[in-house]
Design a protein around this motif. Structure first.
Motif, PDB file in Angstrom:
ATOM      1  N   GLY A 172      32.196  43.374 -63.803  1.00 51.79           N
ATOM      2  CA  GLY A 172      32.719  44.231 -64.866  1.00 51.79           C
ATOM      3  C   GLY A 172      34.210  44.060 -65.074  1.00 51.79           C
ATOM      4  N   MET A 173      34.721  42.841 -64.818  1.00 53.28           N
ATOM      5  CA  MET A 173      36.165  42.595 -64.865  1.00 53.28           C
ATOM      6  C   MET A 173      36.579  41.738 -66.050  1.00 53.28           C
ATOM      7  SD  MET A 173      37.528  44.243 -62.359  1.00 53.28           S
ATOM      8  CE  MET A 173      39.149  43.512 -62.256  1.00 53.28           C
ATOM      9  N   ALA A 174      35.739  41.635 -67.062  1.00 53.45           N
ATOM     10  CA  ALA A 174      36.050  40.755 -68.189  1.00 53.45           C
ATOM     11  C   ALA A 174      37.371  41.108 -68.860  1.00 53.45           C
ATOM     12  CB  ALA A 174      34.912  40.805 -69.214  1.00 53.45           C
ATOM     13  N   GLU A 175      37.676  42.387 -68.954  1.00 57.67           N
ATOM     14  CA  GLU A 175      38.892  42.815 -69.641  1.00 57.67           C
ATOM     15  C   GLU A 175      40.129  42.727 -68.752  1.00 57.67           C
ATOM     16  OE1 GLU A 175      38.834  43.462 -72.851  1.00 57.67           O
ATOM     17  OE2 GLU A 175      36.686  43.025 -72.793  1.00 57.67           O
ATOM     18  N   LYS A 176      39.929  42.494 -67.451  1.00 59.55           N
ATOM     19  CA  LYS A 176      41.071  42.458 -66.532  1.00 59.55           C
ATOM     20  C   LYS A 176      41.207  41.131 -65.795  1.00 59.55           C
ATOM     21  CE  LYS A 176      41.701  47.389 -65.697  1.00 59.55           C
ATOM     22  NZ  LYS A 176      41.947  48.433 -64.660  1.00 59.55           N
ATOM     23  N   ALA A 177      40.403  40.157 -66.151  1.00 62.40           N
ATOM     24  CA  ALA A 177      40.481  38.859 -65.487  1.00 62.40           C
ATOM     25  C   ALA A 177      41.508  37.975 -66.178  1.00 62.40           C
ATOM     26  CB  ALA A 177      39.117  38.174 -65.489  1.00 62.40           C
ATOM     27  N   VAL A 178      42.279  37.244 -65.363  1.00 58.41           N
ATOM     28  CA  VAL A 178      43.256  36.292 -65.878  1.00 58.41           C
ATOM     29  C   VAL A 178      43.104  34.988 -65.098  1.00 58.41           C
ATOM     30  CG1 VAL A 178      45.676  35.776 -66.353  1.00 58.41           C
ATOM     31  CG2 VAL A 178      44.873  38.164 -66.396  1.00 58.41           C
ATOM     32  N   GLY A 179      42.732  33.929 -65.802  1.00 59.78           N
ATOM     33  CA  GLY A 179      42.610  32.624 -65.168  1.00 59.78           C
ATOM     34  C   GLY A 179      43.827  31.772 -65.464  1.00 59.78           C
ATOM     35  N   VAL A 180      44.243  30.978 -64.491  1.00 62.18           N
ATOM     36  CA  VAL A 180      45.401  30.098 -64.660  1.00 62.18           C
ATOM     37  C   VAL A 180      44.965  28.671 -64.366  1.00 62.18           C
ATOM     38  CG1 VAL A 180      47.777  29.597 -63.986  1.00 62.18           C
ATOM     39  CG2 VAL A 180      46.934  31.966 -63.897  1.00 62.18           C
ATOM     40  N   SER A 181      45.113  27.800 -65.342  1.00 61.16           N
ATOM     41  CA  SER A 181      44.750  26.397 -65.135  1.00 61.16           C
ATOM     42  C   SER A 181      45.944  25.512 -65.481  1.00 61.16           C
ATOM     43  CB  SER A 181      43.542  26.014 -65.997  1.00 61.16           C
ATOM     44  OG  SER A 181      43.835  26.212 -67.370  1.00 61.16           O
ATOM     45  N   PRO A 182      46.178  24.470 -64.689  1.00 61.41           N
ATOM     46  CA  PRO A 182      47.289  23.558 -64.943  1.00 61.41           C
ATOM     47  C   PRO A 182      46.805  22.300 -65.658  1.00 61.41           C
ATOM     48  CG  PRO A 182      46.500  23.275 -62.724  1.00 61.41           C
ATOM     49  CD  PRO A 182      45.559  24.236 -63.402  1.00 61.41           C
ATOM     50  N   VAL A 183      47.549  21.221 -65.506  1.00 64.29           N
ATOM     51  CA  VAL A 183      47.190  19.946 -66.122  1.00 64.29           C
ATOM     52  C   VAL A 183      46.009  19.322 -65.368  1.00 64.29           C
ATOM     53  CG1 VAL A 183      48.048  17.640 -66.684  1.00 64.29           C
ATOM     54  CG2 VAL A 183      49.567  19.623 -66.860  1.00 64.29           C
TER      55      VAL A 183
ATOM     56  N   ARG B 136      44.909  43.444 -62.102  1.00 66.74           N
ATOM     57  CA  ARG B 136      44.187  42.338 -62.723  1.00 66.74           C
ATOM     58  C   ARG B 136      43.509  41.458 -61.673  1.00 66.74           C
ATOM     59  NH1 ARG B 136      45.891  45.161 -66.549  1.00 66.74           N
ATOM     60  NH2 ARG B 136      46.395  44.308 -68.611  1.00 66.74           N
ATOM     61  N   LEU B 137      42.389  40.860 -62.070  1.00 70.16           N
ATOM     62  CA  LEU B 137      41.713  39.863 -61.254  1.00 70.16           C
ATOM     63  C   LEU B 137      42.314  38.508 -61.626  1.00 70.16           C
ATOM     64  CD1 LEU B 137      39.453  38.776 -59.412  1.00 70.16           C
ATOM     65  CD2 LEU B 137      37.929  38.839 -61.381  1.00 70.16           C
ATOM     66  N   VAL B 138      43.148  37.970 -60.751  1.00 71.40           N
ATOM     67  CA  VAL B 138      43.916  36.757 -61.061  1.00 71.40           C
ATOM     68  C   VAL B 138      43.423  35.603 -60.191  1.00 71.40           C
ATOM     69  CG1 VAL B 138      46.211  35.734 -61.234  1.00 71.40           C
ATOM     70  CG2 VAL B 138      45.913  38.195 -61.638  1.00 71.40           C
ATOM     71  N   PHE B 139      43.119  34.486 -60.841  1.00 70.73           N
ATOM     72  CA  PHE B 139      42.673  33.314 -60.093  1.00 70.73           C
ATOM     73  C   PHE B 139      43.217  32.046 -60.729  1.00 70.73           C
ATOM     74  CE2 PHE B 139      39.555  33.793 -63.440  1.00 70.73           C
ATOM     75  CZ  PHE B 139      39.203  32.498 -63.796  1.00 70.73           C
ATOM     76  N   THR B 140      43.370  31.012 -59.910  1.00 71.58           N
ATOM     77  CA  THR B 140      43.720  29.691 -60.433  1.00 71.58           C
ATOM     78  C   THR B 140      42.497  28.804 -60.360  1.00 71.58           C
ATOM     79  OG1 THR B 140      44.395  28.638 -58.345  1.00 71.58           O
ATOM     80  CG2 THR B 140      46.045  29.995 -59.482  1.00 71.58           C
ATOM     81  N   TYR B 141      42.513  27.778 -61.192  1.00 72.52           N
ATOM     82  CA  TYR B 141      41.411  26.819 -61.227  1.00 72.52           C
ATOM     83  C   TYR B 141      42.044  25.443 -61.231  1.00 72.52           C
ATOM     84  CZ  TYR B 141      37.002  24.664 -62.695  1.00 72.52           C
ATOM     85  OH  TYR B 141      35.869  23.905 -62.754  1.00 72.52           O
ATOM     86  N   GLN B 142      41.968  24.734 -60.087  1.00 69.79           N
ATOM     87  CA  GLN B 142      42.750  23.512 -59.911  1.00 69.79           C
ATOM     88  C   GLN B 142      41.931  22.373 -59.320  1.00 69.79           C
ATOM     89  OE1 GLN B 142      45.802  26.297 -57.772  1.00 69.79           O
ATOM     90  NE2 GLN B 142      46.886  24.398 -58.243  1.00 69.79           N
ATOM     91  N   GLY B 143      42.250  21.161 -59.742  1.00 63.45           N
ATOM     92  CA  GLY B 143      41.642  19.981 -59.165  1.00 63.45           C
ATOM     93  C   GLY B 143      42.397  19.525 -57.935  1.00 63.45           C
ATOM     94  N   ASP B 144      41.841  18.520 -57.240  1.00 65.75           N
ATOM     95  CA  ASP B 144      42.441  18.085 -55.978  1.00 65.75           C
ATOM     96  C   ASP B 144      43.766  17.363 -56.181  1.00 65.75           C
ATOM     97  OD1 ASP B 144      41.168  14.940 -55.858  1.00 65.75           O
ATOM     98  OD2 ASP B 144      39.989  16.440 -56.903  1.00 65.75           O
ATOM     99  N   GLY B 145      43.899  16.580 -57.255  1.00 66.83           N
ATOM    100  CA  GLY B 145      45.177  15.927 -57.505  1.00 66.83           C
ATOM    101  C   GLY B 145      46.267  16.943 -57.773  1.00 66.83           C
TER     102      GLY B 145
END
Length: 250
Positions: free
Chosen positions: A48-59, A95-104
């Motif tokens: 139930g966190m759709a309104e409070k989720a923040v995703g962070v993605s880089p290059v 907020r529910l804060v997460f990053t989404y990152q690859g291995d490089g």
């Protein structure tokens, strides 16, 4: 049975995650990223966190995450997602804060950012996609490339005397005081994302969820062959399971 009977809630077996939108994905056929996006969407919706989720993605391949998940997203400079996530979480602790990152991104360009954010115990989750290669930019050797594994920049295989050894970031993270939950899973058996998100919302410290995955385009394999190669070569070197779990003690 009529169409109306089929779509009744009591008859529903499976449906597309509500937070995964209809934009066609740019990922290569067989890529693991789409599967993980689906899992993240399901977990956030379940919480139930759709309104409070923040995703962070880089290059990298993950750069267009905002185009597929119907949540607030922020792009970061290459390797700097944990720093940006730290700022967001400190400014908006609810907020529910997460990053989404690859291995490089995480294990090379962003090594320092990753280690220091985890060591500080920032209440964020880092989702780490490990396919042992730079997928977006041409299939170059990454810090996680296995010994003997061929890439465009080590066409005869990774040689420790020249290239060094693969970096096990999850094992490093497990030694840090600020981490509360550190785990390694795969696209076949991910069951830890919700626990990591709950940990961050309960202010128990940092969480790292490594997901061992495939890059069939970079590996020059069919999706089926890539999955088999992952099982036979990636899993022995990057074994699945929880490496650290102090959530019960905090």
């Amino acid at each position: 049975m009529t169409k109306e009977d089929i779509i009744k809630p009591e008859n529903l077996v499976y449906q597309k995650p509500r937070l995964l939108n209809d934009n066609p994905m740019h990922y290569c056929p067989g890529c693991s990223h789409g599967v993980v996006h689906k899992l993240i969407a399901e977990v956030i919706d379940e919480m139930g966190m759709a309104e409070k989720a923040v995703g962070v993605s880089p290059v990298g391949c993950a750069v267009f995450m905002y185009n597929y998940l119907d949540i607030d997203c922020q792009e970061a400079a290459h390797g700097r997602a944990p720093a940006l996530a730290t700022a967001i979480k400190r400014l908006w602790p609810d907020r529910l804060v997460f990053t989404y990152q690859g291995d490089g991104d995480l294990a090379c360009i962003g090594t320092a950012e990753t280690i220091h954010a985890l060591n500080r115990g920032e209440n964020i989750t880092i989702i780490f996609i490990n396919n042992a290669i730079y997928g977006m930019t041409g299939g170059q050797m990454a810090p996680t490339t296995l010994v003997g594994m061929k890439t465009s920049t080590c066409p005869y295989g990774r040689v420790p005397e020249i290239h060094g050894y693969p970096l096990k970031m999850t094992e490093i993270a497990a030694t840090l005081e600020g981490t509360a939950y550190v785990t390694r899973q795969s696209v076949q058996s991910v069951a830890a994302i919700r626990k990591a998100f709950e940990c961050s919302m309960q202010k128990k410290g940092s969480s790292l969820v490594e997901i061992v995955s495939t890059c069939n385009s970079g590996w020059k394999m069919t999706p089926e062959a890539a999955n088999k190669w992952m099982e036979e070569h990636m899993f022995p070197f990057y074994p699945l399971g929880d490496l650290k779990d102090t959530t019960e003690n905090k």
